[in-house]
Design an enzyme around this catalytic site. Structure first.
Site, PDB file in Angstrom:
ATOM      1  N   SER A 198      -0.450 -21.831 -10.888  1.00 39.25           N
ATOM      2  CA  SER A 198      -0.179 -22.116 -12.299  1.00 39.25           C
ATOM      3  C   SER A 198       1.090 -22.961 -12.388  1.00 39.25           C
ATOM      4  O   SER A 198       1.454 -23.627 -11.416  1.00 39.25           O
ATOM      5  CB  SER A 198      -0.048 -20.803 -13.088  1.00 39.25           C
ATOM      6  OG  SER A 198      -0.028 -21.062 -14.467  1.00 39.25           O
ATOM      7  N   ASN A 199       1.751 -22.950 -13.512  1.00 35.20           N
ATOM      8  CA  ASN A 199       2.992 -23.710 -13.668  1.00 35.20           C
ATOM      9  C   ASN A 199       3.945 -22.921 -14.553  1.00 35.20           C
ATOM     10  O   ASN A 199       3.585 -21.842 -15.045  1.00 35.20           O
ATOM     11  CB  ASN A 199       2.682 -25.098 -14.241  1.00 35.20           C
ATOM     12  CG  ASN A 199       1.948 -25.001 -15.565  1.00 35.20           C
ATOM     13  OD1 ASN A 199       2.496 -24.564 -16.563  1.00 35.20           O
ATOM     14  ND2 ASN A 199       0.668 -25.371 -15.566  1.00 35.20           N
ATOM     15  N   ALA A 200       5.125 -23.463 -14.759  1.00 38.36           N
ATOM     16  CA  ALA A 200       6.196 -22.695 -15.421  1.00 38.36           C
ATOM     17  C   ALA A 200       6.148 -22.751 -16.952  1.00 38.36           C
ATOM     18  O   ALA A 200       7.081 -22.294 -17.614  1.00 38.36           O
ATOM     19  CB  ALA A 200       7.548 -23.177 -14.920  1.00 38.36           C
ATOM     20  N   SER A 201       5.081 -23.280 -17.506  1.00 36.46           N
ATOM     21  CA  SER A 201       4.998 -23.360 -18.969  1.00 36.46           C
ATOM     22  C   SER A 201       5.123 -21.967 -19.603  1.00 36.46           C
ATOM     23  O   SER A 201       4.521 -21.003 -19.136  1.00 36.46           O
ATOM     24  CB  SER A 201       3.653 -23.975 -19.368  1.00 36.46           C
ATOM     25  OG  SER A 201       3.455 -23.805 -20.749  1.00 36.46           O
TER      26      SER A 201
END
Ligand code: CTP
Length: 219
Positions: free
Chosen positions: A21-24
Site C-alpha cells: 500500500s502507501n502512506a496516504s
C-alpha cells in the site's frame, strides 16, 4: 452537483494477511467530502481503508484494492456530475495473491507485480454522458498529482494525458500532513498556488473551482 470522491490508499494483497500500500491517510479525500457537503452538494465517497471518521451526510462505499475501487467508480461515475480522484491508487498489484499465508524461507523472495488500471484515465475517456438526456453534458473530472520533481511539467502532462478538467498537484510532504502546499491548474488557466494551507481550506477551493467549471460547462 452529485460529487463522487475517492480517498485513501488502496491495498494490494500478497497473501491473506499482507499487502502493498502507501502512506496516504485519506485526509485530503475526506476534507473534500466535508467541503462538498458543506457547500450543499450530494456526496458519494469511495474510500480505501483509513482512520478518518465517515463524514455525516455522505454515502460511503468501502473498498480495499484498486480493482474494487475501479468497480465502485464505474458503478457511480454515470450518476455523478463531478469526480474528484483524491485516492492514492496503487499502480501495481501482485500477479498472484497466495490463498494461504506465505511461509518464510531462507532465500530472497521476489514478488512479481503487474500494472493496475488507471481509474482516472478511464474516467477522462468516459465522461461524455451516454444516456440520451445527458447528451452533450460533460462531467467534471478532477485529478491529483503527487510529484517530487518537475511538479508543474509532470502534473500538466497528467492533466492532458488523462483528459482532466483540473489537476491538483502536491509533493510527498503532503502525505498524511494536516497542512500542505498545492498548485492547481485547469486547461485554460494559469497555475494557482496555495501555500501552507489546511486540507480543509484546499478542499474548499477545489470544490469552488469544480463548481465554476461545472457551471461553465452547462452554459
Ligand atoms: N490514479 C488512478 N489510477 C491509478 C493511478 C492513479 O486513478 N492506477 C489517479 C490518482 O487518484 C490521481 C492521479 O491518477 O488522481 C495521479 O496519480 P499519481 O500517483 O500522481 O500519478 P500516476 O498516474 O500514478 O503516475 P506516476 O505514479 O508515474 O507519477
Amino acid at each position: 452537483m452529485r460529487i463522487l470522491i475517492t480517498a485513501g490508499g488502496t491495498r494490494e494483497y500478497i497473501d491473506p494477511v499482507r499487502f502493498i500500500s502507501n502512506a496516504s491517510s485519506g485526509k485530503m479525500g475526506y476534507a473534500l467530502a466535508r467541503a462538498a457537503l458543506k457547500a450543499g452538494h450530494q456526496v458519494t465517497l469511495i474510500t480505501a481503508t483509513t482512520t478518518q471518521r465517515e463524514p455525516a451526510g455522505a454515502k460511503s462505499i468501502r473498498v480495499e484494492s484498486t480493482s474494487e475501487m475501479f468497480e465502485a467508480v464505474k458503478k457511480y461515475f454515470s450518476r455523478c456530475d463531478c469526480l474528484i480522484m483524491a485516492a492514492a491508487v496503487a499502480d501495481y498489484t501482485p500477479v498472484r495473491s497466495a490463498k494461504t499465508k506465505l511461509k518464510k524461507g531462507g532465500n530472497h523472495l521476489a514478488i512479481k507485480l503487474k500494472p493496475t488500471p488507471d481509474i482516472l484515465k478511464w474516467a477522462g475517456k468516459q465522461r461524455k454522458g451516454k444516456r440520451k438526456e445527458e447528451k452533450g453534458k460533460r462531467r467534471i473530472v478532477v485529478g491529483f498529482a503527487l510529484e517530487d520533481k518537475n511538479l508543474r511539467v509532470n502534473a500538466e502532462k497528467k492533466l492532458t494525458d488523462k483528459n482532466l478538467d483540473m489537476i491538483v498537484a502536491n509533493s510527498p510532504a503532503a502525505i498524511a500532513a494536516d497542512k500542505s502546499d498545492v498548485q492547481i491548474k485547469t486547461p485554460n488557466s494559469s497555475w494557482i498556488k496555495i501555500e501552507n494551507a489546511t486540507k480543509a481550506a484546499i478542499a474548499k477551493k477545489v470544490v469552488y473551482l469544480a463548481e465554476k467549471l461545472y457551471q461553465a460547462k452547462l452554459k
